[in-house]
Scaffold this active site. Structure first.
Site, PDB file in Angstrom:
ATOM      1  N   LYS A 121       0.806  -1.220   0.000  1.00  0.00           N
ATOM      2  CA  LYS A 121       0.000   0.000   0.000  1.00  0.00           C
ATOM      3  C   LYS A 121       0.836   1.264   0.000  1.00  0.00           C
ATOM      4  O   LYS A 121       0.341   2.314  -0.391  1.00  0.00           O
ATOM      5  CB  LYS A 121      -0.938  -0.003   1.209  1.00  0.00           C
ATOM      6  CG  LYS A 121      -2.063  -1.001   1.048  1.00  0.00           C
ATOM      7  CD  LYS A 121      -3.105  -0.791   2.122  1.00  0.00           C
ATOM      8  CE  LYS A 121      -4.325  -1.653   1.851  1.00  0.00           C
ATOM      9  NZ  LYS A 121      -5.215  -1.694   3.001  1.00  0.00           N
ATOM     10  N   LYS A 201      -6.468 -21.534   0.234  1.00  0.00           N
ATOM     11  CA  LYS A 201      -7.782 -21.744   0.850  1.00  0.00           C
ATOM     12  C   LYS A 201      -8.839 -20.864   0.181  1.00  0.00           C
ATOM     13  O   LYS A 201      -8.513 -19.823  -0.394  1.00  0.00           O
ATOM     14  CB  LYS A 201      -7.731 -21.498   2.354  1.00  0.00           C
ATOM     15  CG  LYS A 201      -7.480 -20.063   2.776  1.00  0.00           C
ATOM     16  CD  LYS A 201      -7.747 -19.903   4.276  1.00  0.00           C
ATOM     17  CE  LYS A 201      -8.064 -18.441   4.584  1.00  0.00           C
ATOM     18  NZ  LYS A 201      -8.881 -18.272   5.777  1.00  0.00           N
ATOM     19  N   LYS A 204     -12.483 -14.860   1.067  1.00  0.00           N
ATOM     20  CA  LYS A 204     -13.255 -13.744   0.515  1.00  0.00           C
ATOM     21  C   LYS A 204     -12.348 -12.773  -0.231  1.00  0.00           C
ATOM     22  O   LYS A 204     -12.812 -12.010  -1.065  1.00  0.00           O
ATOM     23  CB  LYS A 204     -14.024 -13.023   1.616  1.00  0.00           C
ATOM     24  CG  LYS A 204     -13.128 -12.405   2.662  1.00  0.00           C
ATOM     25  CD  LYS A 204     -13.919 -11.560   3.643  1.00  0.00           C
ATOM     26  CE  LYS A 204     -13.050 -11.166   4.828  1.00  0.00           C
ATOM     27  NZ  LYS A 204     -12.947 -12.235   5.825  1.00  0.00           N
TER      28      LYS A 204
HETATM   29  P1  ADP Z   1     -11.376 -15.195   4.871  1.00  0.00           P
HETATM   30  O1  ADP Z   1     -10.119 -16.013   4.801  1.00  0.00           O
HETATM   31  O2  ADP Z   1     -12.326 -15.496   3.783  1.00  0.00           O
HETATM   32  O3  ADP Z   1     -11.055 -13.744   5.004  1.00  0.00           O
HETATM   33  P2  ADP Z   1     -11.827 -15.092   7.688  1.00  0.00           P
HETATM   34  O4  ADP Z   1     -10.363 -14.951   7.881  1.00  0.00           O
HETATM   35  O5  ADP Z   1     -12.691 -13.908   7.928  1.00  0.00           O
HETATM   36  O6  ADP Z   1     -12.111 -15.646   6.209  1.00  0.00           O
HETATM   37  O7  ADP Z   1     -12.310 -16.323   8.559  1.00  0.00           O
HETATM   38  C1  ADP Z   1     -13.518 -16.391   9.293  1.00  0.00           C
HETATM   39  C2  ADP Z   1     -13.599 -17.790   9.864  1.00  0.00           C
HETATM   40  O8  ADP Z   1     -13.763 -18.747   8.808  1.00  0.00           O
HETATM   41  C3  ADP Z   1     -12.341 -18.238  10.611  1.00  0.00           C
HETATM   42  O9  ADP Z   1     -12.743 -19.013  11.725  1.00  0.00           O
HETATM   43  C4  ADP Z   1     -11.592 -19.088   9.621  1.00  0.00           C
HETATM   44  O10 ADP Z   1     -10.794 -20.074  10.248  1.00  0.00           O
HETATM   45  C5  ADP Z   1     -12.733 -19.713   8.827  1.00  0.00           C
HETATM   46  N1  ADP Z   1     -12.325 -19.951   7.434  1.00  0.00           N
HETATM   47  C6  ADP Z   1     -12.010 -19.005   6.531  1.00  0.00           C
HETATM   48  N2  ADP Z   1     -11.715 -19.525   5.338  1.00  0.00           N
HETATM   49  C7  ADP Z   1     -11.848 -20.871   5.483  1.00  0.00           C
HETATM   50  C8  ADP Z   1     -11.688 -21.985   4.593  1.00  0.00           C
HETATM   51  N3  ADP Z   1     -11.332 -21.809   3.316  1.00  0.00           N
HETATM   52  N4  ADP Z   1     -11.901 -23.218   5.069  1.00  0.00           N
HETATM   53  C9  ADP Z   1     -12.267 -23.405   6.362  1.00  0.00           C
HETATM   54  N5  ADP Z   1     -12.444 -22.412   7.251  1.00  0.00           N
HETATM   55  C10 ADP Z   1     -12.243 -21.149   6.828  1.00  0.00           C
HETATM   56 NA    NA Z   2      -8.806 -13.520   6.440  1.00  0.00          NA
END
Ligand code: ADP
Ligand code: NA
Length: 334
Positions: A121, A201, A204
């Site tokens: 950034k 993984k 979002k």
């Molecule tokens: P992202 O990675 O999409 O930003 P977050 O970090 O906000 O998601 O994660 C919110 C919750 O969902 C956490 O408890 C995280 O461990 C779980 N989580 C996020 N992505 C996955 C995934 N691909 N598989 C399983 N659990 C996930």
């Molecule tokens: Na995240």
């Protein structure tokens, strides 16, 4: 377990994806019947560590409330509330921040991540906020404010929970026993992978629209995304996440949505090539997500209800938070 209090938070960043649901929210729902006291917070204070459009943020908060309710969070069994409406979180965070040394904070993994963000950034002369560096202290406050004993976390959050444990100890040593040391509930090691790049993984923040299944995706969208999911050149379905990450991801998803083991999922795939198996997985995902999608749509059209649920949750959370913070203030000397 019998006793204990569960706390967890989720940022209001739009509707959850299938990974969030299967990796976290499904477990949140289960915990409601396993612990006598459960709090789930839509952590909007955390979300402003990065720039947010105010109107979008407000609508994301309600979307997250609708999503959590539709997934099975039950306001009769869990206190569902909006973090910023309980100002005790911010106040305790300040006090705990004053008990946190810079070396201890620097020990945390997000400094590296934040470093990357800054590198990225700074080109736009927009460096990461102070909040992005210190949000683990706010997480510790979120947890300790309710004297929580159990915190469902993903593996990536374990070091943050360790900070909360350290801060409970540091506070207790300096001011006398008050906080229990919260323990990790490693919810599940189940990781849903990106449909486009199964080495990553599902997330979002993935810019590829075909990589992520949202829990509000239509049956057609789900079918298209799974049809396009990356597999390999072997047509038989096996479960081997190391050698065959794409196909194995479909097995993981199938097993999770159908509530069966990976072995059972593979045995249901016997005789099918990956193309035919994708149709079976698609049906299983659609079957699982349809009632959730319909409930989210229904709730979204009842904004007053969503606001009432959050208001009630906020009042109950404050009732728990206020006496703890008062005691903290007294001990500190305020
Ligand atoms: P992202 O990675 O999409 O930003 P977050 O970090 O906000 O998601 O994660 C919110 C919750 O969902 C956490 O408890 C995280 O461990 C779980 N989580 C996020 N992505 C996955 C995934 N691909 N598989 C399983 N659990 C996930
Ligand atoms: Na995240």
């Amino acid at each position: 377990p019998g006793g204990g209090r569960v706390f967890s938070g989720i940022q209001p960043t739009g509707v959850p994806h299938l990974g969030n649901y299967l990796g976290a929210l499904e477990n949140w729902v289960a915990l409601q019947s396993q612990y006598p006291s459960v709090l789930y917070s839509i952590v909007d204070l955390h979300s402003i560590t990065q720039p947010q459009d105010p109107a979008q943020l407000r609508s994301n908060i309600l979307d997250m409330a609708a999503s959590l309710l539709a997934c099975g969070i039950d306001p009769k069994r869990a206190i569902l509330f909006q973090q910023s409406q309980v100002s005790e979180h911010a106040e305790l965070s300040w006090i705990l921040g004053c008990l946190t040394s810079m070396p201890r904070l620097r020990h945390l993994p997000q400094w590296k991540i934040v470093g990357a963000v800054i590198t990225m950034k700074s080109k736009q002369k927009n460096e990461g906020s102070v909040g992005l560096y210190t949000y683990p202290v706010l997480q510790a406050a979120d947890i300790l404010l309710y004297k929580s004993t159990h915190v469902p976390v993903g593996e990536d959050q374990v070091q943050h929970l360790e900070l909360a444990q350290d801060l409970a100890r540091i506070f207790n040593n300096r001011y006398g026993d008050l906080f229990p040391e919260p323990g990790a509930l490693l919810s599940s090691t189940r990781k849903v992978k990106s449909l486009r790049d199964p080495s990553a993984k599902m997330s979002k923040s993935d810019p590829h629209v075909m990589a992520t299944i949202s829990i509000t995706d239509s049956p057609d969208d789900i079918a298209l995304k799974i049809r396009r999911a990356v597999t390999d050149f072997t047509s038989e379905v096996t479960f081997d996440p190391e050698k065959r990450p794409g196909v194995s991801n479909l097995v993981t998803i199938h097993a999770a949505v159908a509530k069966i083991g990976a072995e059972e999922a593979v045995s249901q795939a016997r005789g099918l090539d990956t193309g035919a198996y994708k149709k079976l997985v698609t049906e299983a995902v659609i079957q699982r997500l349809t009632p959730i999608r319909e409930e989210i749509e229904r709730l979204r059209s009842d904004r007053a209800h969503l606001e009432a649920v959050l208001t009630r949750g906020t009042l109950r959370a404050r009732e728990l938070a206020a006496p703890v913070l008062n005691e903290v203030r007294r001990r500190v000397g305020f």
